[in-house]
Design a protein around this motif. Structure first.
Motif, PDB file in Angstrom:
ATOM      1  N   ALA A   6      33.805  50.505  57.180  1.00 37.41           N
ATOM      2  CA  ALA A   6      34.553  50.984  56.010  1.00 37.41           C
ATOM      3  C   ALA A   6      35.053  49.815  55.164  1.00 37.41           C
ATOM      4  O   ALA A   6      35.031  49.872  53.928  1.00 37.41           O
ATOM      5  N   LEU A   7      35.491  48.749  55.823  1.00 37.34           N
ATOM      6  CA  LEU A   7      35.925  47.562  55.093  1.00 37.34           C
ATOM      7  C   LEU A   7      34.766  46.963  54.302  1.00 37.34           C
ATOM      8  O   LEU A   7      34.912  46.618  53.121  1.00 37.34           O
ATOM      9  N   GLY A   8      33.603  46.843  54.939  1.00 35.78           N
ATOM     10  CA  GLY A   8      32.451  46.297  54.242  1.00 35.78           C
ATOM     11  C   GLY A   8      31.947  47.189  53.127  1.00 35.78           C
ATOM     12  O   GLY A   8      31.451  46.707  52.101  1.00 35.78           O
ATOM     13  N   PHE A   9      32.080  48.505  53.300  1.00 33.93           N
ATOM     14  CA  PHE A   9      31.609  49.444  52.274  1.00 33.93           C
ATOM     15  C   PHE A   9      32.502  49.424  51.042  1.00 33.93           C
ATOM     16  O   PHE A   9      32.016  49.387  49.903  1.00 33.93           O
ATOM     17  N   PHE A  10      33.821  49.442  51.257  1.00 37.27           N
ATOM     18  CA  PHE A  10      34.750  49.612  50.140  1.00 37.27           C
ATOM     19  C   PHE A  10      35.284  48.311  49.550  1.00 37.27           C
ATOM     20  O   PHE A  10      35.694  48.302  48.393  1.00 37.27           O
ATOM     21  N   ALA A  11      35.314  47.225  50.322  1.00 36.60           N
ATOM     22  CA  ALA A  11      35.906  45.983  49.818  1.00 36.60           C
ATOM     23  C   ALA A  11      35.226  45.469  48.557  1.00 36.60           C
ATOM     24  O   ALA A  11      35.919  45.082  47.598  1.00 36.60           O
ATOM     25  N   PRO A  12      33.874  45.445  48.465  1.00 30.43           N
ATOM     26  CA  PRO A  12      33.264  44.989  47.216  1.00 30.43           C
ATOM     27  C   PRO A  12      33.515  45.931  46.042  1.00 30.43           C
ATOM     28  O   PRO A  12      33.445  45.506  44.887  1.00 30.43           O
ATOM     29  N   MET A  13      33.795  47.198  46.326  1.00 30.23           N
ATOM     30  CA  MET A  13      34.124  48.138  45.266  1.00 30.23           C
ATOM     31  C   MET A  13      35.522  47.889  44.711  1.00 30.23           C
ATOM     32  O   MET A  13      35.809  48.206  43.552  1.00 30.23           O
ATOM     33  N   ARG A  14      36.391  47.319  45.530  1.00 29.14           N
ATOM     34  CA  ARG A  14      37.777  47.069  45.118  1.00 29.14           C
ATOM     35  C   ARG A  14      37.966  45.687  44.533  1.00 29.14           C
ATOM     36  O   ARG A  14      38.733  45.501  43.590  1.00 29.14           O
ATOM     37  N   CYS A  15      37.277  44.692  45.087  1.00 27.98           N
ATOM     38  CA  CYS A  15      37.509  43.299  44.705  1.00 27.98           C
ATOM     39  C   CYS A  15      36.191  42.664  44.281  1.00 27.98           C
ATOM     40  O   CYS A  15      35.250  42.595  45.081  1.00 27.98           O
ATOM     41  N   ALA A  16      36.133  42.197  43.047  1.00 28.99           N
ATOM     42  CA  ALA A  16      34.911  41.578  42.538  1.00 28.99           C
ATOM     43  C   ALA A  16      34.580  40.297  43.282  1.00 28.99           C
ATOM     44  O   ALA A  16      33.411  39.917  43.386  1.00 28.99           O
ATOM     45  N   ALA A  17      35.575  39.612  43.827  1.00 28.75           N
ATOM     46  CA  ALA A  17      35.331  38.361  44.546  1.00 28.75           C
ATOM     47  C   ALA A  17      34.545  38.587  45.826  1.00 28.75           C
ATOM     48  O   ALA A  17      33.959  37.645  46.367  1.00 28.75           O
ATOM     49  N   LEU A  18      34.513  39.816  46.338  1.00 30.62           N
ATOM     50  CA  LEU A  18      33.794  40.131  47.574  1.00 30.62           C
ATOM     51  C   LEU A  18      32.450  40.801  47.306  1.00 30.62           C
ATOM     52  O   LEU A  18      31.827  41.307  48.245  1.00 30.62           O
ATOM     53  N   ALA A  19      32.000  40.819  46.067  1.00 28.68           N
ATOM     54  CA  ALA A  19      30.743  41.461  45.713  1.00 28.68           C
ATOM     55  C   ALA A  19      29.559  40.578  46.083  1.00 28.68           C
ATOM     56  O   ALA A  19      28.788  40.129  45.242  1.00 28.68           O
ATOM     57  N   SER A  20      29.432  40.312  47.360  1.00 30.97           N
ATOM     58  CA  SER A  20      28.359  39.469  47.885  1.00 30.97           C
ATOM     59  C   SER A  20      28.215  39.744  49.373  1.00 30.97           C
ATOM     60  O   SER A  20      29.224  39.796  50.087  1.00 30.97           O
ATOM     61  N   VAL A  21      26.987  39.935  49.829  1.00 30.04           N
ATOM     62  CA  VAL A  21      26.762  40.228  51.251  1.00 30.04           C
ATOM     63  C   VAL A  21      27.246  39.089  52.152  1.00 30.04           C
ATOM     64  O   VAL A  21      27.907  39.341  53.167  1.00 30.04           O
ATOM     65  N   PRO A  22      26.959  37.814  51.835  1.00 30.51           N
ATOM     66  CA  PRO A  22      27.490  36.742  52.692  1.00 30.51           C
ATOM     67  C   PRO A  22      29.012  36.733  52.769  1.00 30.51           C
ATOM     68  O   PRO A  22      29.579  36.445  53.832  1.00 30.51           O
ATOM     69  N   ARG A  23      29.690  37.042  51.669  1.00 36.65           N
ATOM     70  CA  ARG A  23      31.152  37.063  51.694  1.00 36.65           C
ATOM     71  C   ARG A  23      31.672  38.222  52.537  1.00 36.65           C
ATOM     72  O   ARG A  23      32.647  38.067  53.277  1.00 36.65           O
ATOM     73  N   VAL A  24      31.044  39.375  52.434  1.00 35.23           N
ATOM     74  CA  VAL A  24      31.450  40.506  53.275  1.00 35.23           C
ATOM     75  C   VAL A  24      31.151  40.204  54.739  1.00 35.23           C
ATOM     76  O   VAL A  24      31.931  40.547  55.634  1.00 35.23           O
ATOM     77  N   LEU A  25      30.029  39.548  55.002  1.00 35.09           N
ATOM     78  CA  LEU A  25      29.692  39.148  56.364  1.00 35.09           C
ATOM     79  C   LEU A  25      30.760  38.210  56.922  1.00 35.09           C
ATOM     80  O   LEU A  25      31.205  38.363  58.070  1.00 35.09           O
ATOM     81  N   ALA A  26      31.192  37.243  56.100  1.00 33.17           N
ATOM     82  CA  ALA A  26      32.241  36.319  56.535  1.00 33.17           C
ATOM     83  C   ALA A  26      33.563  37.046  56.738  1.00 33.17           C
ATOM     84  O   ALA A  26      34.311  36.751  57.686  1.00 33.17           O
ATOM     85  N   LEU A  27      33.867  38.015  55.862  1.00 30.02           N
ATOM     86  CA  LEU A  27      35.093  38.792  56.003  1.00 30.02           C
ATOM     87  C   LEU A  27      35.088  39.585  57.299  1.00 30.02           C
ATOM     88  O   LEU A  27      36.079  39.591  58.049  1.00 30.02           O
ATOM     89  N   GLY A  28      33.973  40.255  57.589  1.00 27.90           N
ATOM     90  CA  GLY A  28      33.878  41.015  58.828  1.00 27.90           C
ATOM     91  C   GLY A  28      33.982  40.132  60.056  1.00 27.90           C
ATOM     92  O   GLY A  28      34.652  40.483  61.037  1.00 27.90           O
TER      93      GLY A  28
END
Length: 235
Positions: free
Chosen positions: A150-172
């Motif tokens: 859910a974090l990976g699905f919605f975080a890029p929708m909320r924050c433009a800075a996370l609109a990247s698969v590597p960044r979401v991967l690092a966040l997770g």
């Protein structure tokens, strides 16, 4: 008069209705399959008892489903408050914020649930990659993929800075490291494994790919900002 706007809008609206209908059918089918175990926890959960509800998988799942209408109500309230200033992005932003919380907290609760030897057995850690993966089984791998989905699905929708698969991967991965560290420090009778981090991060990245068409990119953010009138030059 533009006669092409209405026909072009209908297929998109019909597609959204079909998608929502399929999602509702899938949810109803899933609830029908697990109705037995959930109903076993219902009496204790409705009575507010900790043992048998909040310390069991079935109880946590049941309370998550019970809280779903409240989460949808919060989405509606936030979107209504943002609509005058946020325009079309109000619903997306509100859904992303509530979705991250409602979809992640239950899994965090389950991962931090102490085992039978909590506080007694020594803390255990496994730092060899892929060693524990073969012992997880399909159910364990699936559960670990969903922890930060859910974090990976919605975080890029909320924050433009996370609109990247590597960044979401690092966040997770970062969030998973925090969870595994907490399990080790608190001695919850769980194994803090590097494989859990890998699978958690992979689940967040896969979920981000699923929501890619709705990401809040910097270009979309700038286009949604209200345009200020340019003052006329003097003279």
């Amino acid at each position: 008069m533009n006669h092409n706007a209405s026909p072009s809008a209908r297929p998109g609206r019909t597609g959204r209705i079909v998608l929502v209908g399929l999602a509702a059918l899938a949810l109803a089918g899933g609830l029908f399959v697990v109705r037995g175990p959930l109903m076993m926890s219902a009496p204790r959960c409705m009575a507010g008892r900790w043992h048998g509800c909040y310390d069991t998988f079935n109880g946590v799942v049941l309370m998550t489903l019970v809280a779903l209408p409240l989460a949808l109500l919060v989405v509606w309230i936030l979107a209504r408050r943002r609509r005058p200033a946020g325009g079309a992005s109000a619903w997306r932003t509100s859904l992303a914020e509530v979705g991250m919380v409602h979809g992640t907290l239950p899994f965090l609760w389950l991962t931090m649930m102490p085992g039978g030897g909590a506080g007694v057995v020594p803390a255990r850690v496994s730092l060899v990659p892929l060693r524990d993966l073969v012992t997880m089984g399909p159910l364990g791998i699936g559960g670990n993929l969903l922890v930060f989905a859910a974090l990976g699905f919605f975080a890029p929708m909320r924050c433009a800075a996370l609109a990247s698969v590597p960044r979401v991967l690092a966040l997770g991965a970062g969030c998973s490291v925090l969870v595994e560290t907490a399990q080790y420090v608190l001695r919850l009778d769980r194994v803090s494994s590097v494989d859990d981090v890998l699978v958690n991060a992979a689940g967040a990245a896969l979920a981000a790919l699923a929501s890619r068409r709705w990401w809040r990119t910097p270009e979309a953010t700038r286009s949604e900002e209200p345009q200020r009138p340019v003052p006329a030059a003097a003279g």
